[in-house]
Structures are given as structure tokens and as C-alpha cells.
Design an enzyme around this catalytic site. Sequence first.
Site, PDB file in Angstrom:
ATOM      1  N   ALA A  10       0.852  -1.186   0.000  1.00  0.00           N
ATOM      2  CA  ALA A  10       0.000   0.000   0.000  1.00  0.00           C
ATOM      3  C   ALA A  10       0.894   1.246   0.000  1.00  0.00           C
ATOM      4  O   ALA A  10       2.123   1.155   0.032  1.00  0.00           O
ATOM      5  CB  ALA A  10      -0.919  -0.011   1.222  1.00  0.00           C
ATOM      6  N   ASN A  12       2.999   4.445   1.142  1.00  0.00           N
ATOM      7  CA  ASN A  12       3.852   4.778   2.288  1.00  0.00           C
ATOM      8  C   ASN A  12       4.402   3.566   3.029  1.00  0.00           C
ATOM      9  O   ASN A  12       4.594   3.604   4.240  1.00  0.00           O
ATOM     10  CB  ASN A  12       3.110   5.686   3.271  1.00  0.00           C
ATOM     11  CG  ASN A  12       2.762   7.031   2.669  1.00  0.00           C
ATOM     12  OD1 ASN A  12       3.448   7.499   1.766  1.00  0.00           O
ATOM     13  ND2 ASN A  12       1.693   7.650   3.146  1.00  0.00           N
ATOM     14  N   SER A  16      10.078   2.807  -2.400  1.00  0.00           N
ATOM     15  CA  SER A  16      11.197   3.494  -3.048  1.00  0.00           C
ATOM     16  C   SER A  16      12.455   3.428  -2.191  1.00  0.00           C
ATOM     17  O   SER A  16      13.568   3.338  -2.714  1.00  0.00           O
ATOM     18  CB  SER A  16      10.830   4.954  -3.342  1.00  0.00           C
ATOM     19  OG  SER A  16       9.754   5.031  -4.264  1.00  0.00           O
ATOM     20  N   ASP A  88      10.628   1.596 -10.444  1.00  0.00           N
ATOM     21  CA  ASP A  88       9.828   2.271  -9.421  1.00  0.00           C
ATOM     22  C   ASP A  88       8.413   2.515  -9.948  1.00  0.00           C
ATOM     23  O   ASP A  88       8.205   2.663 -11.152  1.00  0.00           O
ATOM     24  CB  ASP A  88      10.476   3.607  -9.055  1.00  0.00           C
ATOM     25  CG  ASP A  88       9.902   4.210  -7.783  1.00  0.00           C
ATOM     26  OD1 ASP A  88       9.577   3.438  -6.860  1.00  0.00           O
ATOM     27  OD2 ASP A  88       9.786   5.450  -7.711  1.00  0.00           O
ATOM     28  N   GLU A  89       7.436   2.548  -9.047  1.00  0.00           N
ATOM     29  CA  GLU A  89       6.032   2.789  -9.408  1.00  0.00           C
ATOM     30  C   GLU A  89       5.594   1.860 -10.545  1.00  0.00           C
ATOM     31  O   GLU A  89       5.029   2.273 -11.559  1.00  0.00           O
ATOM     32  CB  GLU A  89       5.817   4.253  -9.798  1.00  0.00           C
ATOM     33  CG  GLU A  89       6.214   5.258  -8.730  1.00  0.00           C
ATOM     34  CD  GLU A  89       5.360   5.173  -7.464  1.00  0.00           C
ATOM     35  OE1 GLU A  89       4.294   4.535  -7.506  1.00  0.00           O
ATOM     36  OE2 GLU A  89       5.765   5.747  -6.430  1.00  0.00           O
ATOM     37  N   ALA A  90       5.844   0.572 -10.348  1.00  0.00           N
ATOM     38  CA  ALA A  90       5.629  -0.426 -11.399  1.00  0.00           C
ATOM     39  C   ALA A  90       4.161  -0.630 -11.746  1.00  0.00           C
ATOM     40  O   ALA A  90       3.847  -1.256 -12.763  1.00  0.00           O
ATOM     41  CB  ALA A  90       6.256  -1.760 -10.976  1.00  0.00           C
ATOM     42  N   GLN A  91       3.256  -0.114 -10.921  1.00  0.00           N
ATOM     43  CA  GLN A  91       1.834  -0.239 -11.250  1.00  0.00           C
ATOM     44  C   GLN A  91       1.480   0.485 -12.547  1.00  0.00           C
ATOM     45  O   GLN A  91       0.461   0.185 -13.183  1.00  0.00           O
ATOM     46  CB  GLN A  91       0.961   0.273 -10.103  1.00  0.00           C
ATOM     47  CG  GLN A  91       0.977   1.774  -9.873  1.00  0.00           C
ATOM     48  CD  GLN A  91       2.082   2.221  -8.927  1.00  0.00           C
ATOM     49  OE1 GLN A  91       2.952   1.427  -8.570  1.00  0.00           O
ATOM     50  NE2 GLN A  91       2.032   3.465  -8.492  1.00  0.00           N
ATOM     51  N   CYS A 146      -2.230   0.721   9.193  1.00  0.00           N
ATOM     52  CA  CYS A 146      -3.351   1.660   9.232  1.00  0.00           C
ATOM     53  C   CYS A 146      -3.248   2.499  10.509  1.00  0.00           C
ATOM     54  O   CYS A 146      -2.501   2.163  11.443  1.00  0.00           O
ATOM     55  CB  CYS A 146      -4.655   0.863   9.202  1.00  0.00           C
ATOM     56  SG  CYS A 146      -6.171   1.840   9.348  1.00  0.00           S
TER      57      CYS A 146
END
Length: 209
Positions: A10, A12, A16, A88-91, A146
Amino acid sequence: MAKLYFYYAAMNAGKSTVLLQSSYNYRERGMQTLLFTPAIDTRFQYGTICSRIGLSEQAYAFNNSDNLYVLTQEFQLQTQKYSCVLIDEAQFLTREQVYQLTEITDQMSIPVLAYGLRTDFRGELFPGSQFLLAWADELIELKTICHCGRKAIMNMRIDENGQAVVEGEQVLIGGNESYVATCRLHYKRGEAEVTFPRNKLFNKDTNAF
């Protein structure tokens, strides 16, 4: 044998940070790494991977039309052999680009480490994450929590008042001002506790914060 790894989490969870640490570990041993970051991510300086704890490193900013397999081949002709490729940010990868990552692993024998979100603010898979989950050799979950203390697995989009947003485009680039990681229970309730951490200075005289 080289493998394709997908580190998912998720918001945070320190994705990275882990990526940059992995790159550092290779380079500390005299090995070359190749870093990719999506050009669509405009939160930081263009072509830079930044972590929330202040680490950063230059990367190639790719678009959806780029062939990552061909780029890796071309870059490798300009330098010594890469020991690892990190994304990075592979989505934000396309289906075709995830396939290209498998080619880097299978044809070039280079390990590929991809880091990204599993789901969007609606709880649905991103295209890149969908095919990484399907095709990666190894799946590794990076955990965060959470506000209630449970494991956070959902990404809640919030407005300027901290209220949950349930409709909109899948991609909205943002950080803590736009998203909060929550457990499934508080995601379904639309409850986000938005806090802003305060920096506490350590007092060396009292040996306390």
C-alpha cells in the site's frame, strides 16, 4: 538463474526506500544497476526516484510507448553489464512492458526488481500490477500499518478535507495529501485519520526528545 521480483504494498510502505537500498547494495560491490521510473510521476524532479526519508537517485523516465527490453539492451552497449534492473512505481507499466521485463530476465539473464502498488483507490488492480502478479517469479509484500494499528492493504483517496473519495480516474498522481493507506475495515467505512508528523529534536543534555 535470473528472476523477476514484484515488491508490492500500500502507500507509504517504503517501496522506493527499499529500491534505492537494493541499488546501493549492488553498487557498493562494484556492480552496475539500471533504474526506471515512470514519466507520469511528477511528484519529484523528472527522472529521479525519491524516498520519503530523503534518499534519491537518477533514473530513466519511461513512457507507456517505451520498450524497456530494447532500452536495456541499448543502455548496456554504452556501459558494462548490468547486474540488476529496478523499476519504481511499477503499477504504471503496461501489459507489454511487464512482458518486456520477463524478456530482460529470461533473455538477458538480468534480475528485475519491480516495486509498486497492488491496487488503486477503488481496490482494483492496476494493469501493471495485474500482470506482475501473474508473471513474476517471486512476490514480496512490503507491509505498512493503518492508523488503527492493523496491517494496511488499501489505498484510500482523500480530498482536501481528509474525506474519502470513491469516484474518479484511476490515476491521480499525489502523495500524503491525496492518499492514505488503511486496513480493509476502515477503507470500507471511509475513515481516514490524516496526521502530519512533527519533527522532534533530540536534546543531548536531557538524553530525550
